[in-house]
Structures are given as C-alpha cells and as structure tokens.
Design an enzyme around this catalytic site. Structure first.
Site, PDB file in Angstrom:
ATOM      1  N   HIS A  98       0.642   5.988   0.044  1.00  0.00           N
ATOM      2  CA  HIS A  98       0.579   5.506   1.430  1.00  0.00           C
ATOM      3  C   HIS A  98       0.288   6.733   2.296  1.00  0.00           C
ATOM      4  O   HIS A  98       0.759   7.835   1.979  1.00  0.00           O
ATOM      5  CB  HIS A  98       1.920   4.979   1.939  1.00  0.00           C
ATOM      6  CG  HIS A  98       2.515   3.843   1.175  1.00  0.00           C
ATOM      7  ND1 HIS A  98       3.276   4.013   0.053  1.00  0.00           N
ATOM      8  CD2 HIS A  98       2.496   2.508   1.413  1.00  0.00           C
ATOM      9  CE1 HIS A  98       3.696   2.835  -0.384  1.00  0.00           C
ATOM     10  NE2 HIS A  98       3.234   1.903   0.415  1.00  0.00           N
ATOM     11  N   ASP A 101       3.255   8.828   2.837  1.00  0.00           N
ATOM     12  CA  ASP A 101       3.816   9.595   1.715  1.00  0.00           C
ATOM     13  C   ASP A 101       3.261  11.011   1.682  1.00  0.00           C
ATOM     14  O   ASP A 101       3.910  11.915   1.168  1.00  0.00           O
ATOM     15  CB  ASP A 101       3.447   8.972   0.361  1.00  0.00           C
ATOM     16  CG  ASP A 101       3.848   7.530   0.236  1.00  0.00           C
ATOM     17  OD1 ASP A 101       4.859   7.142   0.846  1.00  0.00           O
ATOM     18  OD2 ASP A 101       3.147   6.793  -0.483  1.00  0.00           O
ATOM     19  N   GLU A 229      -1.207  -7.326  -2.080  1.00  0.00           N
ATOM     20  CA  GLU A 229      -0.124  -7.284  -3.078  1.00  0.00           C
ATOM     21  C   GLU A 229       0.923  -8.335  -2.718  1.00  0.00           C
ATOM     22  O   GLU A 229       1.695  -8.160  -1.771  1.00  0.00           O
ATOM     23  CB  GLU A 229       0.488  -5.880  -3.095  1.00  0.00           C
ATOM     24  CG  GLU A 229       1.517  -5.711  -4.187  1.00  0.00           C
ATOM     25  CD  GLU A 229       2.034  -4.270  -4.267  1.00  0.00           C
ATOM     26  OE1 GLU A 229       1.225  -3.328  -4.152  1.00  0.00           O
ATOM     27  OE2 GLU A 229       3.246  -4.101  -4.445  1.00  0.00           O
ATOM     28  N   GLU A 265       2.405  -7.136  -8.918  1.00  0.00           N
ATOM     29  CA  GLU A 265       3.513  -6.284  -9.369  1.00  0.00           C
ATOM     30  C   GLU A 265       4.511  -7.093 -10.197  1.00  0.00           C
ATOM     31  O   GLU A 265       4.910  -8.190  -9.795  1.00  0.00           O
ATOM     32  CB  GLU A 265       4.207  -5.662  -8.150  1.00  0.00           C
ATOM     33  CG  GLU A 265       5.400  -4.804  -8.523  1.00  0.00           C
ATOM     34  CD  GLU A 265       5.847  -3.905  -7.378  1.00  0.00           C
ATOM     35  OE1 GLU A 265       4.985  -3.393  -6.638  1.00  0.00           O
ATOM     36  OE2 GLU A 265       7.066  -3.732  -7.221  1.00  0.00           O
ATOM     37  N   HIS A 268       7.645  -8.170  -8.310  1.00  0.00           N
ATOM     38  CA  HIS A 268       7.393  -9.171  -7.274  1.00  0.00           C
ATOM     39  C   HIS A 268       7.201 -10.555  -7.913  1.00  0.00           C
ATOM     40  O   HIS A 268       7.616 -11.567  -7.348  1.00  0.00           O
ATOM     41  CB  HIS A 268       6.152  -8.821  -6.463  1.00  0.00           C
ATOM     42  CG  HIS A 268       6.239  -7.501  -5.746  1.00  0.00           C
ATOM     43  ND1 HIS A 268       5.251  -7.044  -4.906  1.00  0.00           N
ATOM     44  CD2 HIS A 268       7.204  -6.547  -5.738  1.00  0.00           C
ATOM     45  CE1 HIS A 268       5.598  -5.864  -4.422  1.00  0.00           C
ATOM     46  NE2 HIS A 268       6.769  -5.537  -4.919  1.00  0.00           N
ATOM     47  N   ASP A 293       0.697  -3.362 -10.339  1.00  0.00           N
ATOM     48  CA  ASP A 293       1.780  -2.411 -10.146  1.00  0.00           C
ATOM     49  C   ASP A 293       2.759  -2.681 -11.278  1.00  0.00           C
ATOM     50  O   ASP A 293       3.417  -3.722 -11.325  1.00  0.00           O
ATOM     51  CB  ASP A 293       2.475  -2.616  -8.789  1.00  0.00           C
ATOM     52  CG  ASP A 293       1.830  -1.780  -7.694  1.00  0.00           C
ATOM     53  OD1 ASP A 293       0.766  -1.179  -7.956  1.00  0.00           O
ATOM     54  OD2 ASP A 293       2.384  -1.732  -6.574  1.00  0.00           O
ATOM     55  N   ASP A 304      14.124  -5.948  -5.437  1.00  0.00           N
ATOM     56  CA  ASP A 304      13.016  -5.265  -6.104  1.00  0.00           C
ATOM     57  C   ASP A 304      13.524  -3.930  -6.663  1.00  0.00           C
ATOM     58  O   ASP A 304      13.581  -2.939  -5.946  1.00  0.00           O
ATOM     59  CB  ASP A 304      11.933  -5.026  -5.036  1.00  0.00           C
ATOM     60  CG  ASP A 304      10.597  -4.622  -5.599  1.00  0.00           C
ATOM     61  OD1 ASP A 304      10.423  -4.644  -6.822  1.00  0.00           O
ATOM     62  OD2 ASP A 304       9.713  -4.281  -4.796  1.00  0.00           O
ATOM     63  N   ASP A 306      12.345  -1.979  -9.117  1.00  0.00           N
ATOM     64  CA  ASP A 306      11.314  -0.978  -9.431  1.00  0.00           C
ATOM     65  C   ASP A 306      11.696  -0.027 -10.553  1.00  0.00           C
ATOM     66  O   ASP A 306      11.555   1.195 -10.439  1.00  0.00           O
ATOM     67  CB  ASP A 306      10.978  -0.150  -8.175  1.00  0.00           C
ATOM     68  CG  ASP A 306      10.217  -0.949  -7.129  1.00  0.00           C
ATOM     69  OD1 ASP A 306       9.492  -1.879  -7.498  1.00  0.00           O
ATOM     70  OD2 ASP A 306      10.354  -0.627  -5.923  1.00  0.00           O
ATOM     71  N   ASP A 336       4.506   1.583 -10.047  1.00  0.00           N
ATOM     72  CA  ASP A 336       5.289   1.454  -8.822  1.00  0.00           C
ATOM     73  C   ASP A 336       6.748   1.395  -9.277  1.00  0.00           C
ATOM     74  O   ASP A 336       7.399   0.349  -9.232  1.00  0.00           O
ATOM     75  CB  ASP A 336       4.873   0.197  -8.061  1.00  0.00           C
ATOM     76  CG  ASP A 336       5.421   0.190  -6.649  1.00  0.00           C
ATOM     77  OD1 ASP A 336       6.305   1.006  -6.359  1.00  0.00           O
ATOM     78  OD2 ASP A 336       4.962  -0.645  -5.843  1.00  0.00           O
TER      79      ASP A 336
HETATM   80  C1  XLS Z   1       6.924  -2.777  -2.255  1.00  0.00           C
HETATM   81  C2  XLS Z   1       5.552  -2.610  -2.695  1.00  0.00           C
HETATM   82  C3  XLS Z   1       4.867  -1.359  -2.233  1.00  0.00           C
HETATM   83  C4  XLS Z   1       3.395  -1.475  -2.428  1.00  0.00           C
HETATM   84  C5  XLS Z   1       2.582  -0.516  -1.640  1.00  0.00           C
HETATM   85  O1  XLS Z   1       7.670  -3.580  -2.774  1.00  0.00           O
HETATM   86  O2  XLS Z   1       5.535  -2.694  -4.100  1.00  0.00           O
HETATM   87  O3  XLS Z   1       5.388  -0.244  -2.877  1.00  0.00           O
HETATM   88  O4  XLS Z   1       3.048  -1.347  -3.765  1.00  0.00           O
HETATM   89  O5  XLS Z   1       2.797  -0.643  -0.283  1.00  0.00           O
HETATM   90 NI    NI Z   2       3.903  -2.327  -5.345  1.00  0.00          NI
HETATM   91 NI    NI Z   3       7.346  -3.563  -4.928  1.00  0.00          NI
END
Ligand code: XLS
Ligand code: NI
Ligand code: NI
Length: 434
Positions: A98, A101, A229, A265, A268, A293, A304, A306, A336
């Site tokens: 991003h 970042d 996404e 993702e 998600h 992702d 989430d 991750d 991700d």
């Molecule tokens: C958040 C998202 C984010 C996207 C990019 O849950 O996964 O990280 O991948 O903005």
């Molecule tokens: Ni993501």
């Molecule tokens: Ni995410």
C-alpha cells in the site's frame, strides 16, 4: 548491516537438516510445462512483514524493528533496505504494497504524494537486474480517521475527491515501478448501521469511482488488471464487496465485468462462509479470476487472522481450481499473512515465508498431478455425459420451449433414477495426491 544478517539465501535442499531450506519449492522444477516459479508467482506483502507492530486488541507493539515507527523518510528507506534483503533471501519474484506502507503520511496531500515519489525513486534501482517485481500496488484508504465513514462511499464528497488524488498517486507509483496489477480492497466501503446509511447512493459512488479508476488505468498504461478484493466484513460491519458473486453483480451493474477481476483471499472466503476453492471456482465460472492473497484463517475466530498457510490439502484444492482455469495470467500468490505476535525474531519472518512457500509448492504439485492424471475430471465429465446427447443438448440451445420439453418428458414417460454422487470415493481419490 542488514536486519537479516547471518541468514543466507534459501536454497532447495530436500534432504538437508537445517530449518531454513525449501523442502518442496524447487523454483526451476517444471510442472505442466512451466517452472514452479512461474506457476506460483510468489509475492511478499509489505504491510504485515514490515509495518505491522505485533499489536492485538488487548496489547500494543511486541516487535522491535530498527525502522519502527517508520514515520520519517530515513526510517522508510531503512525499511526498504530490509524488505529487499528479505525478498533476496527468499528469492521471491514479486512483492506488494500500500502507498502507506512504503512512505510516512505527509502533513498535506501534496506532501504525502511527494513522499511516495521520493520513496519509489529509492526503490526503483533495487528492482533492476533481476530484482523482484511489483505484483500489485494499492492505496490504504482505511487506516486514517478521515476514512472512518468510507473512502469512495463516504457521505462527504471531499473524501471522495481526496481518494481520487490518493489513488492516482498510488496507481502512478505502481506504473513507475513496473507493477503488474492494481488492487482495491474496500475495508471501509460498507456500513456500520443502516440507520445512517443511504446504501443506494453509496453503491453509486463506488461504481462511479471504480469506473474512473478503470479509465485511468488505460490512460496511464497499467499492463495488468484492476483487481477488487472481496471481504464480507472487518473492519466494517457489512462490506459491499462481500464475496466474489457479490462483486460480479456489482461489476455487471456498472458494465465493468470485462475490465475488473478479483483478488481472492483465503481468510476472506472463510469469513464469507465459503471455502477458498469455492471463491476461486466462482471467479473462474464468471470469467473474473485474477490473483490470490494466500493465508489461512482461524476457523473459530470470525476475524481475519491472516496466518501463514500450512494446510496442504486445502491449498491443493485452491490450486486445483486455479490450474483448471488455466493458471495465473497477471496474478500470483501474495502472502497476505503475518507472524503471530510472539514471533519476534528476523528468522521468524524468513521461516514463515519458507514454510508457506513449501506448503504452496506441495499443494500446486499435488493439484497438477491430479489434473494431469485426469481421474477426477473424468468422473466429473461422466456425471454430466448425458447432456452431450443431442436431444438433451438441444434443451439448452436453439428454440427449445418449456412446452416442447414438457411434452417430450411426458411422451417418453421419463422417470429419472438417482445416481450416486460418490463423494467419499472422490475424497479418497484426492487423498492419494495430498
Ligand atoms: C485486509 C486485506 C488487505 C488487502 C490490501 O483484510 O486483505 O490487506 O489485501 O488492502
Ligand atoms: Ni488481502
Ligand atoms: Ni485480509
């Protein structure tokens, strides 16, 4: 001196005994006519690996990276150095970021955008001569408090206009670095309560914004795809990009289904009540599959999480659907994924990616073997084989009517007999590969 000092580039060494070697990911190994490197197209994400501080809802920072808090350009450059060291150690072909970042936010919009330019000037040379490429860029339009009521869907049109500047700068930075794709994840594009929300208006705003992003993509010559996404909730109570099917309906409404694809993702998909492979198969069926992702969600949390992937059978089914659809075109496998907050050391960040890359390689190789042997596909085809018979095929094409078909069914005295779906036998078949 590098943050990752003492950690050598990771090699494929299936029989070694060190814990920093690829056991399965042999980047040059050719599977279905392509090296694994080109099938998997790995990317390291900037936000979880270099920005996230290890906080949770009950406690703050646990990680102590030398570039924290990353709020000056000098620290941002140190972070770039560390990031590219990790990319080199892992040998990944891509990364993703991003805007927020890679550069600290400025005091004004102009300063934020200028800083993006400055930091990408610094990153560019590190990508030359076989350095990693940018899989996708994106803009963070969810962290700052000005986005609390939405980005493009904000009730305040000034935020919509502000976002136009942010996205133009982030897309520009992406193109400047030779980035392939551009992602929009709408963390704040949704609502907390319908009591204060005009949903119809917000969806119109979002459609208009996305249409302009697509126009702009063509104007600046971004080569790859614009990717949405999907995510059902978190941080917003209800997000408009709920899942792949919802996004497809939205794209259709605004005539963008030929222009925009999805970045799916794992976590998600789980939050939306689907499996990862369901979302991928849906995108393939609708012709909008773009990228993934890769991570792993906790099945109990409703949040989430991750985590780095480590479930080979699950990952194999995801890659099976990806390969069935022809594999990645512009997309890839972006991790991700973030460390657990007790994993403090530089080596933890390396090991997490090494393990994840191995899990993906195992999954992809299993998927490729299943596809090449064809046993699963033959059983699937056999299940639908009667549809190839002329009078059955005709029901779906030409000028068949409900009347004509009903007459035929009655005339022939049709009395369909159920056939076993054979699910357990198919599961046993898959288990031979994973
Ligand atoms: C958040 C998202 C984010 C996207 C990019 O849950 O996964 O990280 O991948 O903005
Ligand atoms: Ni993501
Ligand atoms: Ni995410």
């Amino acid at each position: 001196m590098s943050y990752f000092d003492g950690i050598d580039p990771i090699r494929f060494d299936p029989d070694g005994d060190g814990d920093l070697a690829f056991r399965h990911y042999d980047a040059d190994r050719v599977v279905m006519g392509k090296p694994l490197r080109d099938h998997l197209r790995f990317a390291v994400c900037w936000w979880h690996s270099f920005v996230w501080e290890g906080g949770d809802p009950f406690g703050g920072q646990t990680f102590q990276r030398p570039w924290f808090p990353g709020d000056t350009m000098d620290l941002a450059r140190q972070r770039v150095d560390a990031a590219f060291d990790l990319f080199r150690i892992l040998g990944v072909p891509f990364y993703a970021f991003h805007d927020h970042d890679i550069r600290p936010q400025g005091a004004s919009l102009a300063e934020s955008n200028a800083r993006l330019d400055e930091i990408t000037d610094y990153m560019g040379p590190k990508m030359e001569g076989g350095g990693p490429g940018l899989l996708w860029g994106t803009a963070n339009m969810f962290s700052d408090r000005r986005y609390m009521s939405g980005a493009a869907t904000n009730p305040d049109p000034d935020v919509f206009a502000y976002c136009a500047s942010i996205v133009r700068a982030a897309m520009g930075a992406t193109v400047k670095l030779g980035g392939v794709n551009y992602v929009l994840w709408g963390g704040r594009e949704g609502y907390e309560t319908l009591l204060n929300t005009d949903m119809d208006r917000e969806l119109q705003q979002m459609g208009r914004f996305l249409s302009m992003v697509v126009e702009h993509k063509h104007r600046i010559g971004l080569k790859g795809d614009i990717l949405i996404e999907p995510k059902p909730q978190e941080p917003t109570k209800h997000q408009y990009d709920h899942d792949v099917a919802t996004v497809y309906g939205f794209l259709k409404r605004f005539g963008l289904e030929g222009e925009v694809k999805v970045n799916i993702e794992q976590g998600h998909a789980i939050l939306a009540g689907h499996s990862f492979e369901h979302e991928i198969a849906t995108a393939n069926a609708l012709g909008i599959f773009g990228s993934i992702d890769m991570n792993r969600n906790d099945y109990q949390s409703g949040w989430d999480t991750d985590q780095f992937p480590n479930n080979v059978p699950e990952v194999a089914m995801a890659y099976y659907e990806i390969l069935r659809g022809g594999g990645f075109a512009n997309g890839g496998t972006n991790f991700d994924a973030k460390l657990r907050r007790q994993s403090l050391d530089p080596v933890d960040l390396v090991a997490a990616h090494v393990g994840a890359m191995d899990v993906c390689a195992r999954g992809l190789m299993a998927a490729a073997a299943m596809l090449e042997d064809g046993a699963l596909e033959r059983r699937r085809e056999a299940r639908y084989a009667k549809w190839d018979e002329a009078e059955n095929a005709a029901m779906l094409h030409g000028d068949a009517t409900l009347d004509a078909i009903a007459d035929r069914a009655e005339g022939a005295g049709l009395d369909p007999q159920p056939v076993s779906g054979g699910q357990e036998r198919l599961e046993n078949l898959v288990n031979r590969y994973v």
